[in-house]
Design a protein around this motif. Structure first.
Motif, PDB file in Angstrom:
ATOM      1  N   ALA A  72       0.854  -1.184   0.000  1.00 29.52           N
ATOM      2  CA  ALA A  72       0.000   0.000   0.000  1.00 29.52           C
ATOM      3  C   ALA A  72       0.899   1.246   0.000  1.00 29.52           C
ATOM      4  O   ALA A  72       2.095   1.132   0.195  1.00 29.52           O
ATOM      5  N   PRO A  73       0.318   2.459  -0.190  1.00 32.73           N
ATOM      6  CA  PRO A  73       1.160   3.664  -0.184  1.00 32.73           C
ATOM      7  C   PRO A  73       1.930   3.886   1.109  1.00 32.73           C
ATOM      8  O   PRO A  73       3.008   4.468   1.089  1.00 32.73           O
ATOM      9  N   THR A  90      -7.853 -10.196  -4.752  1.00 36.04           N
ATOM     10  CA  THR A  90      -8.742  -9.030  -4.872  1.00 36.04           C
ATOM     11  C   THR A  90      -8.688  -8.250  -3.567  1.00 36.04           C
ATOM     12  O   THR A  90      -8.740  -8.836  -2.490  1.00 36.04           O
ATOM     13  N   PHE A  91      -8.550  -6.950  -3.670  1.00 35.31           N
ATOM     14  CA  PHE A  91      -8.513  -6.139  -2.459  1.00 35.31           C
ATOM     15  C   PHE A  91      -9.211  -4.808  -2.713  1.00 35.31           C
ATOM     16  O   PHE A  91      -9.373  -4.393  -3.861  1.00 35.31           O
ATOM     17  N   THR A  92      -9.617  -4.161  -1.632  1.00 34.79           N
ATOM     18  CA  THR A  92     -10.231  -2.840  -1.741  1.00 34.79           C
ATOM     19  C   THR A  92      -9.249  -1.832  -1.172  1.00 34.79           C
ATOM     20  O   THR A  92      -8.731  -2.004  -0.074  1.00 34.79           O
ATOM     21  N   ALA A  93      -9.012  -0.779  -1.952  1.00 33.71           N
ATOM     22  CA  ALA A  93      -8.047   0.220  -1.524  1.00 33.71           C
ATOM     23  C   ALA A  93      -8.594   1.009  -0.344  1.00 33.71           C
ATOM     24  O   ALA A  93      -9.693   1.547  -0.407  1.00 33.71           O
ATOM     25  N   THR A  94      -7.825   1.043   0.749  1.00 26.85           N
ATOM     26  CA  THR A  94      -8.275   1.748   1.951  1.00 26.85           C
ATOM     27  C   THR A  94      -7.797   3.191   1.989  1.00 26.85           C
ATOM     28  O   THR A  94      -8.232   3.966   2.811  1.00 26.85           O
ATOM     29  N   MET A  95      -6.856   3.525   1.099  1.00 27.45           N
ATOM     30  CA  MET A  95      -6.392   4.916   1.061  1.00 27.45           C
ATOM     31  C   MET A  95      -5.999   5.296  -0.355  1.00 27.45           C
ATOM     32  O   MET A  95      -5.752   4.420  -1.185  1.00 27.45           O
ATOM     33  N   ASP A  96      -5.974   6.594  -0.589  1.00 33.05           N
ATOM     34  CA  ASP A  96      -5.525   7.080  -1.894  1.00 33.05           C
ATOM     35  C   ASP A  96      -4.021   6.956  -1.964  1.00 33.05           C
ATOM     36  O   ASP A  96      -3.327   7.112  -0.966  1.00 33.05           O
ATOM     37  N   GLY A  97      -3.518   6.718  -3.151  1.00 33.36           N
ATOM     38  CA  GLY A  97      -2.067   6.724  -3.279  1.00 33.36           C
ATOM     39  C   GLY A  97      -1.564   5.728  -4.292  1.00 33.36           C
ATOM     40  O   GLY A  97      -2.335   5.144  -5.053  1.00 33.36           O
ATOM     41  N   VAL A  98      -0.260   5.557  -4.274  1.00 28.51           N
ATOM     42  CA  VAL A  98       0.389   4.687  -5.247  1.00 28.51           C
ATOM     43  C   VAL A  98       0.608   3.307  -4.630  1.00 28.51           C
ATOM     44  O   VAL A  98       1.325   3.161  -3.653  1.00 28.51           O
ATOM     45  N   TYR A  99      -0.033   2.306  -5.208  1.00 27.69           N
ATOM     46  CA  TYR A  99       0.139   0.936  -4.751  1.00 27.69           C
ATOM     47  C   TYR A  99       1.175   0.266  -5.662  1.00 27.69           C
ATOM     48  O   TYR A  99       1.206   0.522  -6.856  1.00 27.69           O
ATOM     49  N   SER A 100       1.991  -0.604  -5.081  1.00 28.28           N
ATOM     50  CA  SER A 100       3.016  -1.248  -5.909  1.00 28.28           C
ATOM     51  C   SER A 100       2.913  -2.758  -5.833  1.00 28.28           C
ATOM     52  O   SER A 100       2.657  -3.326  -4.771  1.00 28.28           O
ATOM     53  N   ALA A 101       3.092  -3.394  -6.990  1.00 24.97           N
ATOM     54  CA  ALA A 101       3.117  -4.854  -7.070  1.00 24.97           C
ATOM     55  C   ALA A 101       4.495  -5.243  -7.559  1.00 24.97           C
ATOM     56  O   ALA A 101       4.887  -4.851  -8.662  1.00 24.97           O
ATOM     57  N   CYS A 102       5.255  -5.958  -6.727  1.00 27.19           N
ATOM     58  CA  CYS A 102       6.623  -6.317  -7.090  1.00 27.19           C
ATOM     59  C   CYS A 102       6.768  -7.817  -7.286  1.00 27.19           C
ATOM     60  O   CYS A 102       6.272  -8.597  -6.479  1.00 27.19           O
TER      61      CYS A 102
END
Lengths: 215, 217
Positions: A72-73, A90-102
């Motif tokens: 998460a951010p 599957t997930f629901t974003a809890t905050m605004d921002g940049v999410y990263s998948a590595c």
């Protein structure tokens, strides 16, 4: 003149709104090569309360496994898998921002992997025109919508099937070329050994010429 | 004033559209390739935007018009079907003519020898029916909602059919490869047995004549 300008203005406004709506939902699927000892990260800006799905599958390489970390951010780890072949989260974003998948292949010394990834954010954008009015949709329209959803899942299954088939096919092609290489090497080794044995045996029974003649 | 507002709004739409896709970082001299396994006659549209790292702010500059992006697309036979240098922001399109794995490579047209600064590349690749712009079609052909929905369903079914055909072609290739492996293993085992027998016979004959010459036999 004024009425024409107003209509074009309204049409432009509608187009703008549709454009923005279209922009708020994205689904990107990429197949990329992950070299050995490498880590590849993909970033996506997500707004709060958007349902997102991260799906991945390793197509070729080594033991067909990869490490995945979804952050998460605020650097909180939302999802982590070690040496996994495929999964969907599957997930629901809890905050605004940049999410990263590595995706990490750092545990592997020489096998580079081919990884398929699908990062979809939000729901699919509605067709332009549909959803603008709030009247009840007809049965025909709702049937058409159902068909559309089913076709979406058919396309999804096709993608999974394609990936599995690609995995099997590449392994078979690899095996094919390996069998040829190995059989040629084996034949060369056998011939080499046979000739070598004969030469060594001959050597045992050959008398060494004395070097006394130059004394 | 009205025109200016419209232009600004349009720019905003474009910015928002390109700001949300996935992005990743590459070095300035690095080359990043993506593979798309697609059936034939399928359209692929890629939208991208490149940003240069700004060491002063520690972030990425919002727009970097100086850098260009070289896009290279290779078909399954390793032939280049698209090789162009685009500006720092834009879209590229190509249609596949042979089914198989197409490789899309992106790298900046930087002239540095070793890795320079970092680049942030926003990328969005849409394939097949996802590449069709329905708003445009609705407007051009003046279709009602239901007609547009049916058109979308038709496009989807067409894409599914193409994919199924491609599956059949791939399965045939897979089968051919397996049969070839089977043949090779069979031939190799026969050949190996022959080679062993021949080498054994040759060894015995050679040694016999050798020992006879040495008067040991």
């Amino acid at each position: 003149m004024r009425w024409g300008a107003r209509v074009s203005g309204a049409a432009f406004g509608a187009a703008l709104l549709l454009g923005l709506l279209a922009a708020l939902t994205e689904a990107v699927e990429l197949t990329f090569e992950l070299p050995d000892n490498a880590k590849e990260c993909f970033f996506q800006e997500i707004t709060k309360n958007t349902t997102c799905t991260l799906e991945f599958q390793v197509v070729t390489g080594g033991h067909y496994d990869v490490d995945v970390i979804l952050e998460a951010p605020n650097k909180e780890v939302l999802y982590r898998k070690v040496k996994t072949q495929f999964d969907s989260h599957t997930f629901t974003a809890t905050m605004d921002g940049v999410y990263s998948a590595c995706f990490s292949n750092e545990f592997s010394t020489f096998s580079h992997k081919l990884v398929y990834m699908d990062f979809s954010v939000g729901d699919e954008p509605a067709l332009p025109g549909i959803g603008e009015h709030t009247t009840v949709i007809t049965q025909m329209e709702s049937s058409a919508q159902e068909i559309h959803k089913s076709l979406n899942s058919v396309a999804d299954y096709q993608t999974h099937h394609r990936l599995r088939e690609a995995q099997g096919r590449k392994r078979a092609e690899d095996l094919n070329s390996r069998v040829l290489t190995w059989s040629i090497c084996e034949t060369v080794a056998v011939v080499f050994c046979a000739i070598g044995q004969v030469l060594v045996l001959r050597n045992f029974f050959t008398e060494r010429r004395p070097y006394t003649q130059f004394n | 004033m009205n025109t200016l507002a419209k232009i600004l709004a349009l720019v905003l739409v474009i910015c928002v559209k390109l700001a949300t896709p996935l992005y990743f970082h590459i070095g300035e001299t690095e080359r990043k390739c993506f593979i798309e396994e697609i059936p034939d006659e399928t359209q692929v549209i890629g939208n991208y935007k490149v940003q240069l790292y700004d060491p002063r702010t520690g972030g990425f500059m919002p727009s970097s018009p100086g850098i260009g992006m070289h896009v290279e697309v290779k078909d399954p036979e390793d032939k280049t079907i698209l090789s162009r240098v685009y500006s720092s922001e834009g879209r590229f399109t190509f249609t596949s003519h042979t089914p198989g794995e197409h490789v899309i490579c992106l790298y900046s047209n930087s002239t540095k020898w070793f890795s320079g600064t970092q680049l942030r590349v926003h990328l969005d690749i849409q394939v097949g029916e996802h590449a069709i712009d329905y708003a445009n079609i609705a407007q051009k052909e003046k279709l009602s909602e239901l007609q547009l929905r049916v058109r979308q369903l038709l496009d989807q079914v067409e894409q599914i059919t193409k994919e199924q055909n491609y599956q059949r072609y791939r399965e045939e290739r897979f089968r051919q490869t397996s049969e070839s492996t089977n043949q090779r293993v069979l031939w190799w085992s026969l050949a190996q047995t022959c080679v062993l027998l021949v080498m054994g016979a040759w060894q015995m004959k050679h040694l016999k004549s050798f020992f006879e010459a040495k008067k040991l036999v």
